[in-house]
Design an enzyme around this catalytic site. Structure first.
Site, PDB file in Angstrom:
ATOM      1  N   ALA A  66      -9.633   5.854 -36.903  1.00 50.83           N
ATOM      2  CA  ALA A  66     -10.819   6.686 -37.102  1.00 50.83           C
ATOM      3  C   ALA A  66     -11.636   6.061 -38.232  1.00 50.83           C
ATOM      4  CB  ALA A  66     -10.394   8.096 -37.473  1.00 50.83           C
ATOM      5  N   GLY A 109      -6.035   6.375 -35.521  1.00 50.68           N
ATOM      6  CA  GLY A 109      -6.636   7.104 -34.405  1.00 50.68           C
ATOM      7  C   GLY A 109      -6.798   6.239 -33.161  1.00 50.68           C
ATOM      8  N   GLU A 112      -3.495   6.471 -31.541  1.00 54.55           N
ATOM      9  CA  GLU A 112      -3.392   7.825 -30.971  1.00 54.55           C
ATOM     10  C   GLU A 112      -4.205   7.939 -29.685  1.00 54.55           C
ATOM     11  OE1 GLU A 112      -4.522   9.516 -34.824  1.00 54.55           O
ATOM     12  OE2 GLU A 112      -2.708  10.741 -34.723  1.00 54.55           O
ATOM     13  N   GLU A 132      -1.869   5.604 -41.733  1.00 56.07           N
ATOM     14  CA  GLU A 132      -2.518   6.683 -42.488  1.00 56.07           C
ATOM     15  C   GLU A 132      -1.865   6.945 -43.832  1.00 56.07           C
ATOM     16  OE1 GLU A 132      -1.848   6.766 -39.232  1.00 56.07           O
ATOM     17  OE2 GLU A 132      -3.487   7.703 -38.109  1.00 56.07           O
TER      18      GLU A 132
HETATM   19  C1  HXC Z   1     -14.066   2.207 -41.092  1.00 61.43           C
HETATM   20  C2  HXC Z   1     -13.299   0.046 -40.828  1.00 61.43           C
HETATM   21  C3  HXC Z   1     -12.045   0.519 -40.391  1.00 61.43           C
HETATM   22  C4  HXC Z   1     -11.846   1.946 -40.307  1.00 61.43           C
HETATM   23  C5  HXC Z   1     -12.007  -1.630 -40.388  1.00 61.43           C
HETATM   24  N1  HXC Z   1     -13.228  -1.287 -40.799  1.00 61.43           N
HETATM   25  N2  HXC Z   1     -11.265  -0.553 -40.127  1.00 61.43           N
HETATM   26  N3  HXC Z   1     -14.309   0.888 -41.176  1.00 61.43           N
HETATM   27  N4  HXC Z   1     -12.891   2.721 -40.665  1.00 61.43           N
HETATM   28  N5  HXC Z   1     -10.727   2.497 -39.851  1.00 61.43           N
HETATM   29  C6  HXC Z   1     -14.339  -2.172 -41.200  1.00 61.43           C
HETATM   30  C7  HXC Z   1     -14.115  -2.755 -42.561  1.00 61.43           C
HETATM   31  O1  HXC Z   1     -14.531  -1.851 -43.564  1.00 61.43           O
HETATM   32  C8  HXC Z   1     -15.012  -3.972 -42.500  1.00 61.43           C
HETATM   33  O2  HXC Z   1     -16.352  -3.591 -42.669  1.00 61.43           O
HETATM   34  C9  HXC Z   1     -14.849  -4.434 -41.057  1.00 61.43           C
HETATM   35  O3  HXC Z   1     -14.384  -3.302 -40.332  1.00 61.43           O
HETATM   36  C10 HXC Z   1     -13.821  -5.547 -40.914  1.00 61.43           C
HETATM   37  O4  HXC Z   1     -12.628  -5.114 -41.515  1.00 61.43           O
HETATM   38  P1  HXC Z   1     -11.819  -5.989 -42.598  1.00 61.43           P
HETATM   39  O5  HXC Z   1     -10.955  -5.052 -43.359  1.00 61.43           O
HETATM   40  O6  HXC Z   1     -12.753  -6.859 -43.387  1.00 61.43           O
HETATM   41  O7  HXC Z   1     -10.950  -6.927 -41.624  1.00 61.43           O
HETATM   42  P2  HXC Z   1      -9.527  -7.571 -41.901  1.00 61.43           P
HETATM   43  O8  HXC Z   1      -9.448  -8.103 -43.311  1.00 61.43           O
HETATM   44  O9  HXC Z   1      -9.302  -8.499 -40.765  1.00 61.43           O
HETATM   45  O10 HXC Z   1      -8.479  -6.348 -41.822  1.00 61.43           O
HETATM   46  C11 HXC Z   1      -8.302  -5.673 -40.598  1.00 61.43           C
HETATM   47  C12 HXC Z   1      -7.541  -4.330 -40.813  1.00 61.43           C
HETATM   48  C13 HXC Z   1      -8.269  -3.520 -41.915  1.00 61.43           C
HETATM   49  C14 HXC Z   1      -6.103  -4.639 -41.273  1.00 61.43           C
HETATM   50  C15 HXC Z   1      -7.485  -3.611 -39.488  1.00 61.43           C
HETATM   51  O11 HXC Z   1      -9.664  -3.423 -41.574  1.00 61.43           O
HETATM   52  C16 HXC Z   1      -7.747  -2.138 -42.066  1.00 61.43           C
HETATM   53  O12 HXC Z   1      -6.690  -1.939 -42.700  1.00 61.43           O
HETATM   54  N6  HXC Z   1      -8.474  -1.140 -41.561  1.00 61.43           N
HETATM   55  C17 HXC Z   1      -8.125   0.265 -41.734  1.00 61.43           C
HETATM   56  C18 HXC Z   1      -6.979   0.637 -40.835  1.00 61.43           C
HETATM   57  C19 HXC Z   1      -6.592   2.070 -41.026  1.00 61.43           C
HETATM   58  O13 HXC Z   1      -6.215   2.502 -42.139  1.00 61.43           O
HETATM   59  N7  HXC Z   1      -6.679   2.904 -39.954  1.00 61.43           N
HETATM   60  C20 HXC Z   1      -6.399   4.303 -40.017  1.00 61.43           C
HETATM   61  C21 HXC Z   1      -7.657   5.075 -40.312  1.00 61.43           C
HETATM   62  S1  HXC Z   1      -7.371   6.805 -40.558  1.00 61.43           S
HETATM   63  P3  HXC Z   1     -17.327  -4.349 -43.717  1.00 61.43           P
HETATM   64  O14 HXC Z   1     -18.612  -3.566 -43.616  1.00 61.43           O
HETATM   65  O15 HXC Z   1     -16.654  -4.283 -45.018  1.00 61.43           O
HETATM   66  O16 HXC Z   1     -17.416  -5.739 -43.146  1.00 61.43           O
HETATM   67  C22 HXC Z   1      -7.121   7.398 -39.005  1.00 61.43           C
HETATM   68  C23 HXC Z   1      -6.800   8.844 -38.949  1.00 61.43           C
HETATM   69  C24 HXC Z   1      -6.967   9.408 -37.592  1.00 61.43           C
HETATM   70  O17 HXC Z   1      -7.213   6.723 -38.042  1.00 61.43           O
HETATM   71  C25 HXC Z   1      -6.945  10.884 -37.642  1.00 61.43           C
HETATM   72  C26 HXC Z   1      -7.282  11.541 -36.336  1.00 61.43           C
HETATM   73  C27 HXC Z   1      -8.636  11.343 -35.828  1.00 61.43           C
END
Ligand code: HXC
Length: 258
Positions: A66, A109, A112, A132
């Site tokens: 998400a 998400g 999920e 998360e």
């Molecule tokens: C918003 C995101 C994002 C996310 C990546 N991006 N994941 N933006 N929400 N979930 C954006 C980054 O900010 C970045 O934008 C661009 O995508 C590229 O990501 P990088 O981090 O630079 O890439 P990389 O170094 O290759 O790392 C990839 C990654 C990392 C390991 C997947 O992006 C990451 O850890 N993302 C978050 C994963 C996460 O925590 N997911 C769970 C979310 S909470 P910019 O603008 O900086 O270039 C969730 C709860 C669900 O899902 C609840 C129910 C709905």
């Protein structure tokens, strides 16, 4: 084909393809994207020309979760009032089979969403996780429940408590995905699978999906009873008569979807 801001949508044969398309954010799922996804799914669900739906992303990401930027400042009251998580519930209401074709990141998400689909196929480069815990939260769109049912308690706890990511091979070994498809021909192979499914009797497909999904919700005795009723019900369809006649007459069946 309809046009969307955050999706690419087309059909191939009787397969409907929905490609999540926010590559600049690794397909992070925000309200706008999820709203369009539900619209596109409902449109394919209502289209008699489509028998099976594929949801995919791009080579780098199915979806990295998400959209964190959308949630970062949210209060508990705003989260409770938000319809955001109900988009995942709407995906579950689609009656046609959905294949999640996962390449790259499939996190939070995104994982999920894949688990709500009926079959998950993975490219060799797919990575699954529920990270998360690293954000100070837990999965909120069914991850603690569906991952546990898919891979068992120990692996689910390991992934959810540590944020551990697993590879496509591990996901296959743990039973989260049904097949690994080679990276090179990934989407073609996923669409072939969807068209294979879409070539089966439409009413039986819907009923099979309903029966299998209820296996996760009911006791064994209740589930077997439901299956018996659905099985018997299919003898009211022209497709059952046609399918069995075709077998006896040694010819391919022609399905009518009724
Ligand atoms: C918003 C995101 C994002 C996310 C990546 N991006 N994941 N933006 N929400 N979930 C954006 C980054 O900010 C970045 O934008 C661009 O995508 C590229 O990501 P990088 O981090 O630079 O890439 P990389 O170094 O290759 O790392 C990839 C990654 C990392 C390991 C997947 O992006 C990451 O850890 N993302 C978050 C994963 C996460 O925590 N997911 C769970 C979310 S909470 P910019 O603008 O900086 O270039 C969730 C709860 C669900 O899902 C609840 C129910 C709905």
């Amino acid at each position: 084909m309809s046009s969307y801001d955050n999706l690419l949508v087309r059909s191939q044969g009787r397969a409907g393809l929905i490609q999540l398309n926010r590559p600049q954010a690794l397909n992070a799922l925000n309200s706008a994207l999820m709203d369009e996804l539900v619209q596109a799914l409902q449109a394919f669900d209502a289209d008699d020309g489509i028998g099976c739906i594929v949801i995919t992303g791009n080579e780098k990401a199915f979806a990295a979760g998400a959209d964190i930027r959308q949630m970062v400042d949210a209060s508990v009251v705003e989260m409770m009032a938000s319809p955001f998580i109900s988009y995942w519930d709407a995906v579950q209401k689609v009656t046609k089979p959905i294949v999640a074709a996962v390449s790259g990141w499939c996190l939070g998400g995104g994982c999920e969403l894949a688990m709500i689909c009926d079959i998950i196929v993975a490219a060799e480069n797919a990575v699954f996780g529920q990270p998360e815990i690293n954000l100070g939260i837990i999965p909120g769109a069914g991850g603690t429940q569906r991952l546990t049912r898919a891979v068992g308690k120990s692996v689910a706890m390991d992934m959810i408590l540590t944020g551990r990511r697993i590879t496509a091979q591990e996901a296959l070994q743990f039973g989260l995905v049904s097949r690994i498809l080679p990276d090179a021909a990934f989407l073609d192979r996923a669409l072939e699978l969807a068209n294979e499914i879409a070539g089966k009797a439409p009413v039986a497909l819907r009923v099979a999906k309903e029966a299998v999904n209820h296996a996760l919700e009911m006791s064994l005795a209740e589930g077997v009873l439901l299956e018996r009723r659905l099985f018997n019900l299919l003898f009211a369809t022209e497709d059952q008569k046609e399918g069995m006649a075709a077998f006896v007459e040694k010819r391919p069946a022609t399905w009518k979807g009724r």
